[in-house]
Design a protein around this motif. Structure first.
Motif, PDB file in Angstrom:
ATOM      1  N   MET A   1     -33.723  29.496 -12.333  1.00 29.24           N
ATOM      2  CA  MET A   1     -34.365  29.599 -10.915  1.00 29.24           C
ATOM      3  C   MET A   1     -34.265  30.901 -10.457  1.00 29.24           C
ATOM      4  O   MET A   1     -33.196  31.411 -10.194  1.00 29.24           O
ATOM      5  CB  MET A   1     -33.971  28.620  -9.893  1.00 29.24           C
ATOM      6  N   LYS A   2     -35.359  31.891 -10.604  1.00 27.97           N
ATOM      7  CA  LYS A   2     -35.193  33.312 -10.118  1.00 27.97           C
ATOM      8  C   LYS A   2     -35.945  33.584  -9.040  1.00 27.97           C
ATOM      9  O   LYS A   2     -37.083  33.097  -8.917  1.00 27.97           O
ATOM     10  CB  LYS A   2     -35.361  34.054 -11.334  1.00 27.97           C
ATOM     11  N   THR A   3     -35.562  34.443  -8.095  1.00 28.79           N
ATOM     12  CA  THR A   3     -36.305  34.891  -7.107  1.00 28.79           C
ATOM     13  C   THR A   3     -35.981  36.471  -7.146  1.00 28.79           C
ATOM     14  O   THR A   3     -34.801  37.149  -7.108  1.00 28.79           O
ATOM     15  CB  THR A   3     -35.824  34.498  -5.847  1.00 28.79           C
ATOM     16  N   THR A   4     -36.952  37.258  -6.844  1.00 26.49           N
ATOM     17  CA  THR A   4     -37.019  38.905  -6.803  1.00 26.49           C
ATOM     18  C   THR A   4     -37.504  39.167  -5.645  1.00 26.49           C
ATOM     19  O   THR A   4     -38.638  38.844  -4.974  1.00 26.49           O
ATOM     20  CB  THR A   4     -37.578  39.403  -8.127  1.00 26.49           C
ATOM     21  N   GLN A   5     -36.772  39.889  -4.499  1.00 29.45           N
ATOM     22  CA  GLN A   5     -37.291  40.389  -3.410  1.00 29.45           C
ATOM     23  C   GLN A   5     -37.492  41.825  -3.699  1.00 29.45           C
ATOM     24  O   GLN A   5     -36.443  42.643  -4.076  1.00 29.45           O
ATOM     25  CB  GLN A   5     -36.273  40.038  -2.272  1.00 29.45           C
ATOM     26  N   ILE A   6     -38.727  42.314  -3.257  1.00 26.14           N
ATOM     27  CA  ILE A   6     -38.960  43.842  -3.635  1.00 26.14           C
ATOM     28  C   ILE A   6     -39.712  44.485  -2.223  1.00 26.14           C
ATOM     29  O   ILE A   6     -40.579  43.857  -1.697  1.00 26.14           O
ATOM     30  CB  ILE A   6     -40.346  43.835  -4.838  1.00 26.14           C
ATOM     31  N   LEU A   7     -39.057  45.535  -1.973  1.00 24.03           N
ATOM     32  CA  LEU A   7     -39.414  46.205  -0.733  1.00 24.03           C
ATOM     33  C   LEU A   7     -40.351  47.514  -1.214  1.00 24.03           C
ATOM     34  O   LEU A   7     -39.774  48.410  -2.042  1.00 24.03           O
ATOM     35  CB  LEU A   7     -38.359  46.587   0.058  1.00 24.03           C
ATOM     36  N   ILE A   8     -41.463  47.913  -0.897  1.00 20.25           N
ATOM     37  CA  ILE A   8     -42.060  49.089  -1.298  1.00 20.25           C
ATOM     38  C   ILE A   8     -42.446  49.810   0.007  1.00 20.25           C
ATOM     39  O   ILE A   8     -43.008  49.142   1.186  1.00 20.25           O
ATOM     40  CB  ILE A   8     -43.491  48.724  -1.930  1.00 20.25           C
ATOM     41  N   ALA A   9     -42.020  51.070   0.074  1.00 19.83           N
ATOM     42  CA  ALA A   9     -42.062  51.880   1.324  1.00 19.83           C
ATOM     43  C   ALA A   9     -42.631  53.205   1.235  1.00 19.83           C
ATOM     44  O   ALA A   9     -42.344  53.914  -0.007  1.00 19.83           O
ATOM     45  CB  ALA A   9     -40.712  51.775   2.096  1.00 19.83           C
ATOM     46  N   GLY A  10     -43.344  53.806   1.945  1.00 15.64           N
ATOM     47  CA  GLY A  10     -43.820  54.778   2.075  1.00 15.64           C
ATOM     48  C   GLY A  10     -44.444  55.362   3.076  1.00 15.64           C
ATOM     49  O   GLY A  10     -44.614  54.572   4.232  1.00 15.64           O
ATOM     50  N   PHE A  11     -45.733  56.142   3.188  1.00 12.88           N
ATOM     51  CA  PHE A  11     -46.415  56.883   4.008  1.00 12.88           C
ATOM     52  C   PHE A  11     -47.667  55.959   3.944  1.00 12.88           C
ATOM     53  O   PHE A  11     -48.246  55.582   3.004  1.00 12.88           O
ATOM     54  CB  PHE A  11     -46.778  57.980   4.114  1.00 12.88           C
ATOM     55  N   GLY A  12     -48.622  55.784   5.117  1.00 10.28           N
ATOM     56  CA  GLY A  12     -49.785  55.123   4.991  1.00 10.28           C
ATOM     57  C   GLY A  12     -50.726  56.045   3.980  1.00 10.28           C
ATOM     58  O   GLY A  12     -50.464  57.246   4.166  1.00 10.28           O
ATOM     59  N   GLY A  13     -51.498  55.437   3.287  1.00  7.40           N
ATOM     60  CA  GLY A  13     -52.413  56.342   2.512  1.00  7.40           C
ATOM     61  C   GLY A  13     -51.816  56.197   0.945  1.00  7.40           C
ATOM     62  O   GLY A  13     -52.513  56.800   0.130  1.00  7.40           O
ATOM     63  N   GLN A  14     -50.753  55.804   0.940  1.00  3.86           N
ATOM     64  CA  GLN A  14     -50.008  56.170  -0.704  1.00  3.86           C
ATOM     65  C   GLN A  14     -50.195  54.764  -1.363  1.00  3.86           C
ATOM     66  O   GLN A  14     -49.955  54.759  -2.548  1.00  3.86           O
ATOM     67  CB  GLN A  14     -48.422  56.282  -0.813  1.00  3.86           C
ATOM     68  N   GLY A  15     -50.861  53.883  -0.759  1.00  4.71           N
ATOM     69  CA  GLY A  15     -51.103  52.655  -1.570  1.00  4.71           C
ATOM     70  C   GLY A  15     -50.085  51.649  -1.570  1.00  4.71           C
ATOM     71  O   GLY A  15     -49.972  50.728  -2.292  1.00  4.71           O
ATOM     72  N   VAL A  16     -49.147  51.750  -0.636  1.00  3.46           N
ATOM     73  CA  VAL A  16     -48.023  50.861  -0.473  1.00  3.46           C
ATOM     74  C   VAL A  16     -48.282  49.275  -0.402  1.00  3.46           C
ATOM     75  O   VAL A  16     -48.101  48.479  -1.200  1.00  3.46           O
ATOM     76  CB  VAL A  16     -47.076  51.267   0.848  1.00  3.46           C
ATOM     77  N   LEU A  17     -49.232  48.986   0.626  1.00  3.49           N
ATOM     78  CA  LEU A  17     -49.844  47.811   0.767  1.00  3.49           C
ATOM     79  C   LEU A  17     -50.742  47.145  -0.470  1.00  3.49           C
ATOM     80  O   LEU A  17     -50.434  46.012  -0.786  1.00  3.49           O
ATOM     81  CB  LEU A  17     -50.577  47.411   1.944  1.00  3.49           C
ATOM     82  N   PHE A  18     -51.401  47.934  -0.968  1.00  2.49           N
ATOM     83  CA  PHE A  18     -52.041  47.649  -2.409  1.00  2.49           C
ATOM     84  C   PHE A  18     -51.324  47.216  -3.415  1.00  2.49           C
ATOM     85  O   PHE A  18     -51.417  46.435  -4.193  1.00  2.49           O
ATOM     86  CB  PHE A  18     -53.202  48.825  -2.683  1.00  2.49           C
ATOM     87  N   ALA A  19     -50.205  48.131  -3.659  1.00  2.78           N
ATOM     88  CA  ALA A  19     -49.189  47.832  -4.761  1.00  2.78           C
ATOM     89  C   ALA A  19     -48.578  46.422  -4.358  1.00  2.78           C
ATOM     90  O   ALA A  19     -48.313  45.698  -5.458  1.00  2.78           O
ATOM     91  CB  ALA A  19     -48.229  48.971  -4.660  1.00  2.78           C
ATOM     92  N   GLY A  20     -48.214  46.265  -3.003  1.00  2.30           N
ATOM     93  CA  GLY A  20     -47.447  44.747  -3.005  1.00  2.30           C
ATOM     94  C   GLY A  20     -48.509  43.652  -3.052  1.00  2.30           C
ATOM     95  O   GLY A  20     -47.969  42.593  -3.439  1.00  2.30           O
ATOM     96  N   LYS A  21     -49.571  43.973  -2.637  1.00  2.00           N
ATOM     97  CA  LYS A  21     -50.621  42.754  -2.947  1.00  2.00           C
ATOM     98  C   LYS A  21     -50.979  42.715  -4.291  1.00  2.00           C
ATOM     99  O   LYS A  21     -51.212  41.761  -4.836  1.00  2.00           O
ATOM    100  CB  LYS A  21     -52.116  43.352  -2.251  1.00  2.00           C
ATOM    101  N   PHE A  22     -51.106  43.477  -5.099  1.00  2.00           N
ATOM    102  CA  PHE A  22     -51.137  43.556  -6.601  1.00  2.00           C
ATOM    103  C   PHE A  22     -50.111  42.812  -7.260  1.00  2.00           C
ATOM    104  O   PHE A  22     -50.185  41.649  -7.786  1.00  2.00           O
ATOM    105  CB  PHE A  22     -51.334  44.737  -7.375  1.00  2.00           C
ATOM    106  N   LEU A  23     -48.680  43.061  -6.757  1.00  2.00           N
ATOM    107  CA  LEU A  23     -47.500  42.318  -7.456  1.00  2.00           C
ATOM    108  C   LEU A  23     -47.695  40.699  -6.896  1.00  2.00           C
ATOM    109  O   LEU A  23     -47.334  39.900  -7.652  1.00  2.00           O
ATOM    110  CB  LEU A  23     -46.562  42.936  -6.741  1.00  2.00           C
ATOM    111  N   ALA A  24     -48.213  40.663  -5.555  1.00  3.07           N
ATOM    112  CA  ALA A  24     -48.267  38.950  -5.085  1.00  3.07           C
ATOM    113  C   ALA A  24     -49.316  38.403  -5.780  1.00  3.07           C
ATOM    114  O   ALA A  24     -49.145  37.497  -6.161  1.00  3.07           O
ATOM    115  CB  ALA A  24     -48.648  39.335  -3.561  1.00  3.07           C
ATOM    116  N   TYR A  25     -50.625  38.997  -6.169  1.00  4.59           N
ATOM    117  CA  TYR A  25     -51.472  38.246  -6.748  1.00  4.59           C
ATOM    118  C   TYR A  25     -51.130  38.075  -8.290  1.00  4.59           C
ATOM    119  O   TYR A  25     -51.351  37.011  -8.925  1.00  4.59           O
ATOM    120  CB  TYR A  25     -52.798  39.242  -6.859  1.00  4.59           C
ATOM    121  N   LYS A  26     -50.389  38.927  -8.888  1.00  6.54           N
ATOM    122  CA  LYS A  26     -49.952  39.010 -10.226  1.00  6.54           C
ATOM    123  C   LYS A  26     -48.801  37.530 -10.253  1.00  6.54           C
ATOM    124  O   LYS A  26     -48.865  36.876 -11.161  1.00  6.54           O
ATOM    125  CB  LYS A  26     -48.958  39.980 -10.589  1.00  6.54           C
TER     126      LYS A  26
END
Length: 177
Positions: A1-26
């Motif tokens: 049983m594995k859980t990985t907690q990932i925090l992606i952080a930066g400025f708006g416009g760097q694709g932070v939310l898109f990167a997180g959305k990609f991992l979530a869909y993955k």
């Protein structure tokens, strides 16, 4: 049983939310339990942004991450804000094109990836986020690297389908770094 907690952080416009959305869909495609929680300031671009992604084999109780296993820092303020929150034994991924600081902690594994420069040199300058995600997938193993195109197709609108292949190339470039 594995859980990985990932925090992606930066400025708006760097694709932070898109990167997180990609991992979530993955994670969804790979039958993981998933949480995706964006957090951003009122500014459209240039404000702070971060995104919490939890990928687990068991149900996720809360989307809040206070001690991430993985930190992806895309700018210096984000690194400074979150570096001490990473669990001992965790991993920190830094866009070393934009951050020249070094992590002083010795209880975490740190990856300095010149993602912005790599993306620029490869001809996809705005995809440093996906270069970093490629490296994160390789080093963390929370989700497999296979099926990236299908994952991207699941949430990129058809009118922007031309972005799928270039995102796949950025992921591969990061994975190979």
């Amino acid at each position: 049983m594995k859980t990985t907690q990932i925090l992606i952080a930066g400025f708006g416009g760097q694709g932070v939310l898109f990167a997180g959305k990609f991992l979530a869909y993955k994670g969804l495609v790979q039958d993981k339990q998933v949480s995706w929680l964006p957090s951003y300031g009122p500014e459209m671009r240039g404000g702070t942004a971060n995104c919490s992604v939890i990928l687990s084999d068991t149900p996720v109780g809360s989307p809040i991450i206070t001690t991430p296993d993985v930190l992806v820092a895309m700018n210096l303020p984000s690194l400074q804000k979150f570096v001490n929150d990473v669990v001992p034994g965790g991993k920190i991924f830094i866009d070393s094109t934009l951050i020249d600081a070094k992590v002083e902690r010795t209880d975490v594994q740190v990856f300095y990836i010149p993602a912005t420069q790599i993306a620029k040199d490869a001809g996809f300058a705005t995809l440093s986020n996906m270069v970093l995600m490629g490296k994160v997938m390789k080093e963390c193993g929370a989700v497999s690297f296979e099926g990236n195109k299908e994952t991207l197709e699941s949430f990129i609108p058809a009118k922007k389908a031309n972005l799928i292949d270039v995102n796949c190339k950025a992921l591969q470039t990061g994975y190979d770094f």
